[in-house]
Design an enzyme around this catalytic site. Structure first.
Site, PDB file in Angstrom:
ATOM      1  N   THR A 207      56.523  28.461  51.142  1.00 42.27           N
ATOM      2  CA  THR A 207      57.222  27.277  51.568  1.00 42.27           C
ATOM      3  C   THR A 207      57.953  26.579  50.110  1.00 42.27           C
ATOM      4  O   THR A 207      58.766  26.807  49.453  1.00 42.27           O
ATOM      5  CB  THR A 207      56.463  26.515  52.445  1.00 42.27           C
TER       6      THR A 207
ATOM      7  N   THR B 118      50.855  25.946  54.620  1.00 44.04           N
ATOM      8  CA  THR B 118      49.562  26.615  54.925  1.00 44.04           C
ATOM      9  C   THR B 118      49.356  27.739  54.171  1.00 44.04           C
ATOM     10  O   THR B 118      50.253  28.210  53.563  1.00 44.04           O
ATOM     11  CB  THR B 118      50.214  27.345  56.434  1.00 44.04           C
TER      12      THR B 118
END
Lengths: 421, 421
Positions: free
Chosen positions: B164, B206
């Site tokens: 990400t 995450t």
């Protein structure tokens, strides 16, 4: 090393508080020159006829030398005659020499006022691990005892002298009634001063609080009140989750006011006093948050509907200590997913489908997902304010808690990374 | 909203890692367009003959929809045929619709490869509370199954697709021997990829890790190894103390290599494999820290001499999560008193007089105070480096732990306060 530029916090109260003097309390300040130049850094609070005293202290297992001293003398149950505070040196992690320094200071105060050393509370705040030069403190004590006065001006000077990196002094007064069964009430005064910005100052600014009242209450009753109210005031604030080696909160009662004798902490005659004492403690606690380093927003987190109060507090602190929540609020970002994350990591009993979260008046969640009326623009507009309220209803049982914190800005990092006073 | 400028972390490895392919594993990536443009954000890991799989997952009580799915299917004990991962949307706090989206994705993969849906692991990472648009994912699955290949180039593409806000891809390979009593060893390969910067990315990046090996090990043995080694690798790193709703670590064994049958996790024949698997896990974990947002320094905290390992870890995490310690290190400030503070707040069994703290090779404490040889200039010079080691010896018993973290810089705040991708 560069010195920090002290700018008054934008969250400081616009007008200075009115401080009421307390019968039986005199105060003086002086300049030791240990750390700070051009300002007083010593504070003496002198109880003419002694005071009944209660205290709560840091839970740190590396607590500073004065903490052990205070715990011991409060255990001795002697009437307390004075409180000495120095700012700029914490006398923490200073070994046997640090313990000696505490005794030397207590003895000097005791000799100046004519009492036993174990009637003198000693407190310190400032840098850890540096020897406390008591020889810079003791020469000022006789003059402080002599010049100590009860005026509210002296309370104001005291509130400034105990500060370290505080950008404004913190003081609050309230009056309360202590009643008797005949409906006759006596007016009692409570004044408190405090220092600290959680643990966020360059050299680990400690939270110190000194509250005095002219009520006539015994140490056990004072201790009961202080311990209980501390949980929902000073123990309900967090700036960065760090815990000082020196945190100290003292409540002293001079018995100068006349009122019905109180023998139990739950005596209904104490109701108004308890309410006003809580107000003093919560307002002082919030002033500390308003002086959080780099803070631009006050954040209030209400948690209710929890299985019990401890779960509610755990969730409130998980949100209040989350860097991601605090940075999002600093940036005015409607990133409510970070609150979900913080609730999830708290280790409390929750049912995601029952979670009802609101920010301000804006409903965020329902049925384990985003609320159908949620509109990001509305939330983003609200997030631009400097007073942010987060409400979390777990809808399980009746446990509740309120936590106050502040946002986390680049200025926090700049101050704590680049400067040491 | 402004987009973050992605600059590769200054702590990124100078040379990209050599990645070994794993017999029985094929990979493919694709672009869903859900959140990111101009990059692949879907990853399929396909086990031709299935794989024995173990997993560890976030402890969050607001865990994302895929977490419940993974826990359930690993419990079913079917051979796993594939892992699907999407980056940019966490499918967390998305209610029943989120659970449906997981099933739709699993069914699509199952149909494309000809297996049952409960043989397909689904993982997600990205923003919380937004509906997962599975209709942007499923159309790519047939082509991904068709094009999946075992090449190390595909591993590399996979390590990029799962990221990400990562500023560099994270992958590690090792070879190990699994021996038999006749002294005959078979060579086994282990390759792992991971993403994440702890919990520090704008939308709560995450931690995801996918490790594959050609060893022939049963799910219980894999689970035993993974759970145990996870404690001293991925569970020993912290960036900001926050916990993701989506953290997932998967270990898959294809049994493509031939070796002695292993029936117990403590079989001595597994010693080398265990060591190499730990290396893969610890190196991936450290790569995550090296990609901590705004990180400029890697901090290694060794704690020993504790009453037990749990106490040592508690102290290591208290230091590693302390904002005051991390900002001091960011600023190159020799403010060791903050380490004393962090140790004190950990709630572990300590004796201040026995504490021996060293930073690098520099002794800091002895006898409950500053070490007699301590010299601030020497420590300040050491603190300017980008690889800082803190050693804490409690001198009580044999408990120990190592924690890795990074410093906390203004860039962390800037990214997390000002940007949302």
């Amino acid at each position: 090393m560069r010195k920090p530029v002290i700018q008054t916090s934008p969250l400081a109260p616009k007008t200075p508080p009115e401080i009421s003097k307390i019968a039986g309390v005199r105060l003086a300040t002086a300049q030791s020159g240990i750390t700070y130049q051009r300002r007083d850094d010593l504070m003496l609070m002198y109880f003419d006829k002694g005071a009944a005293v209660a205290g709560v202290f840091t839970r740190s297992s590396t607590a500073a030398a004065p903490i052990a001293w205070c715990r011991q003398i409060l255990n001795d149950k002697s009437k307390i005659k004075a409180i000495l505070c120095n700012a700029g040196n914490a006398n923490a992690f200073t070994g046997k020499e640090g313990e000696e320094a505490v005794k030397i200071c207590a003895k000097a105060v005791a000799e100046a006022i004519g009492c036993a050393p174990n009637q003198v509370i000693i407190t310190s705040t400032g840098v850890i691990g540096e020897r406390l030069p008591h020889e810079n403190i003791t020469p000022h004590i006789a003059a402080m005892v002599k010049s100590a006065a009860a005026d509210s001006k002296n309370w104001h000077e005291a509130s400034k002298a105990i500060g370290t990196t505080d950008t404004f002094p913190k003081a609050i007064s309230r009056t309360a009634k202590i009643g008797d069964s005949a409906g006759t009430d006596s007016t009692i005064t409570i004044t408190g001063i405090a220092k600290g910005s959680g643990m966020i100052a360059p050299n680990m600014a400690t939270m110190l609080g000194f509250i005095a009242t002219d009520a006539d209450l015994s140490p056990p009753i004072l201790q009961n009140l202080l311990t209980q109210l501390n949980e929902v005031s000073f123990n309900a604030i967090t700036v960065d989750g760090d815990t000082s080696t020196n945190d100290t909160l003292i409540l002293a009662a001079t018995a100068a006011a006349k009122h019905k004798a109180i023998t139990r902490p739950d005596d209904p005659a104490l109701a108004d006093f308890t309410t006003k004492l809580l107000e003093v403690m919560q307002e002082l606690a919030q002033l500390i948050i308003r002086d959080g380093e780099g803070a631009r927003k006050l954040i209030t987190i209400h948690v209710k509907g929890a299985a019990h109060d401890a779960d509610a507090k755990r969730i409130g602190l998980a949100i209040g200590n989350s860097l991601l929540v605090k940075t999002a609020i600093a940036g005015g970002d409607a990133n409510w997913g970070r609150i979900i994350m913080a609730i999830g990591k708290a280790g409390a009993n929750i049912i995601p489908q029952k979670l009802a979260i609101a920010i301000g008046d804006i409903k965020i969640t329902q049925d384990g997902k985003r609320h159908q009326d949620y509109d990001e623009k509305t939330l983003t507009a609200y997030m631009q304010g400097d007073d942010i309220t987060i409400e979390v209803d777990l809808n399980i049982a009746q446990g509740q808690a309120t936590i106050w914190t502040c946002d986390l800005t680049e200025r926090y990092i700049a101050i704590n990374a680049d400067y040491r006073s």
